[in-house]
Design an enzyme around this catalytic site. Structure first.
Site, PDB file in Angstrom:
ATOM      1  CB  THR A  13       2.656 -10.554   4.499  1.00 60.79           C
ATOM      2  OG1 THR A  13       2.667 -10.104   5.513  1.00 60.79           O
ATOM      3  CG2 THR A  13       1.458 -11.230   4.197  1.00 60.79           C
ATOM      4  CB  THR A  23       4.567 -10.142   0.312  1.00 54.68           C
ATOM      5  OG1 THR A  23       5.853 -10.125   1.764  1.00 54.68           O
ATOM      6  CG2 THR A  23       4.786 -10.379  -0.657  1.00 54.68           C
ATOM      7  N   GLY A  24       5.332  -7.469   2.016  1.00 57.11           N
ATOM      8  CA  GLY A  24       6.162  -6.573   2.436  1.00 57.11           C
ATOM      9  C   GLY A  24       5.489  -5.447   3.740  1.00 57.11           C
ATOM     10  CB  VAL A  71      -4.431  -2.815  10.060  1.00 57.74           C
ATOM     11  CG1 VAL A  71      -4.786  -3.552   9.312  1.00 57.74           C
ATOM     12  CG2 VAL A  71      -4.391  -3.196  11.761  1.00 57.74           C
ATOM     13  N   GLY A  72      -1.795  -2.993   8.520  1.00 56.84           N
ATOM     14  CA  GLY A  72      -1.043  -2.901   7.171  1.00 56.84           C
ATOM     15  C   GLY A  72      -1.227  -3.448   6.188  1.00 56.84           C
ATOM     16  CG  ASP A  73       0.352  -4.218   2.329  1.00 64.45           C
ATOM     17  OD1 ASP A  73       0.829  -4.864   3.449  1.00 64.45           O
ATOM     18  OD2 ASP A  73       0.139  -6.045   1.746  1.00 64.45           O
ATOM     19  N   GLY A  86       3.944  -2.625   4.399  1.00 58.79           N
ATOM     20  CA  GLY A  86       2.253  -2.016   4.236  1.00 58.79           C
ATOM     21  C   GLY A  86       1.659  -0.826   3.794  1.00 58.79           C
TER      22      GLY A  86
END
Ligand code: GLY
Length: 302
Positions: free
Chosen positions: A169, A220-221, A198-200, A223
């Site tokens: 991200t 980033t990373g 969906v992630g963070d 989620g």
């Protein structure tokens, strides 16, 4: 007048087998675009959007064109823009037809009375608000398409949630001359993700956070690890006691204490313009402007 400041990241990940010069040029160009917005007196919100657009347009990064593909070979993108003036945000998730999800997040923040739109409704809102819609295939980079084909020819999906071989991200945080603070975060998610996952990144407090009284952060990373611990909010809260680098590290250390190898990273700007970064991955390309506007880059935080 406040000291304007910006730091951007190109994603926490392994960054193996990448042209590091090209990657650092990419984040440098993004930070320079954001700095130029700040230098002419425009808002931190505009600066982080401008920086993120550059990263969304660069196929080296997992956002916009170059996003990881989902298991069906589609691009599904998420973005979050946060405004520290009144602790407000605009977010979108699962968008497929806009070239710049971060701009759609800004329109959600500035042109609607809502905070968060998803999927087809978000793409439809983009059209209503005057953004051009593109075919999903236009967002697919050549390298991601080749990876997708290889996986499916071998019937071998990428394993795990992580970004172990690749990128991540993107995001930016900034303070403007008026002392206002903002964060931007944009992503194509994780490689070979399930459709609809969906992630963070679009989650307020997880993927990004901003508070004019303290500072801002963008994460980033992976989620699934980040959102459980509100990594960005934790980093901004830590600014009450620490400088930007200390706050980024404190938030990451808290995450690492609960999740071994969380595959995460975070950038932070403090209200006084101090910037910092921390990550648990092999690399996280960053670029920042010093007080004279000189842009510095690194593949890893020191
Ligand atoms: N941090 C991006 C994601 O997990 O989707």
């Amino acid at each position: 007048m406040a000291r304007p400041s910006i730091i951007v990241h190109g994603g926490a990940g392994a960054w193996l087998n990448f042209d590091e010069a090209a990657v650092q040029n990419g984040v440098r160009e993004a930070a320079a675009a954001g700095w130029e917005v700040l230098r002419r007196g425009a808002s931190a919100l505009e600066a982080v959007e401008a920086a993120t657009i550059i990263l969304e347009d660069n196929p080296l990064f997992d956002a916009g064109i170059g996003s990881f593909l989902n298991e069906q070979g589609e691009v599904e993108m998420d973005a979050l823009l946060t405004d520290g003036r009144e602790i407000r945000f605009g977010a979108v998730a699962g968008v497929k037809r806009v070239r710049h999800p971060i701009t759609l997040a800004r329109l959600v923040l500035t042109r609607t009375e809502n905070c968060f739109f998803v999927g087809e409704g978000a793409d439809a809102l983009a059209a209503q608000l005057g953004m051009p819609l593109v075919a999903n295939v236009e967002m697919i980079s050549e390298s991601e398409w080749q990876l997708f084909r290889q996986r499916h020819e071998r019937m071998q999906p990428r394993t795990g949630l992580g970004t172990a071989t690749g990128t991540g991200t993107v995001g930016a945080v900034a303070v403007d001359l008026a002392g206002h603070i903002a964060s931007a975060t944009s992503t194509g998610g994780t490689p070979d993700k399930k459709k609809g996952r969906v992630g963070d990144s679009p989650i307020f407090g997880a993927g990004g956070y901003a508070d004019d009284q303290l500072g801002a952060a963008s994460a980033t990373g992976v989620g699934e690890n980040i959102m459980r611990f509100f990594l960005s909010k934790a980093a901004v809260d830590a600014l009450a006691q620490q400088d930007a680098r200390g706050a980024a590290q404190a938030a990451l250390t808290f995450l690492e204490a609960r999740i071994p190898n969380p595959e995460a990273g975070v950038i932070v700007v403090k209200a006084n313009g101090d910037v910092g970064a921390a990550h648990s991955t092999n690399a996280m390309p960053i670029a920042w402007a010093d007080a004279d506007g000189n842009i510095h880059t690194a593949m890893r935080s020191g």
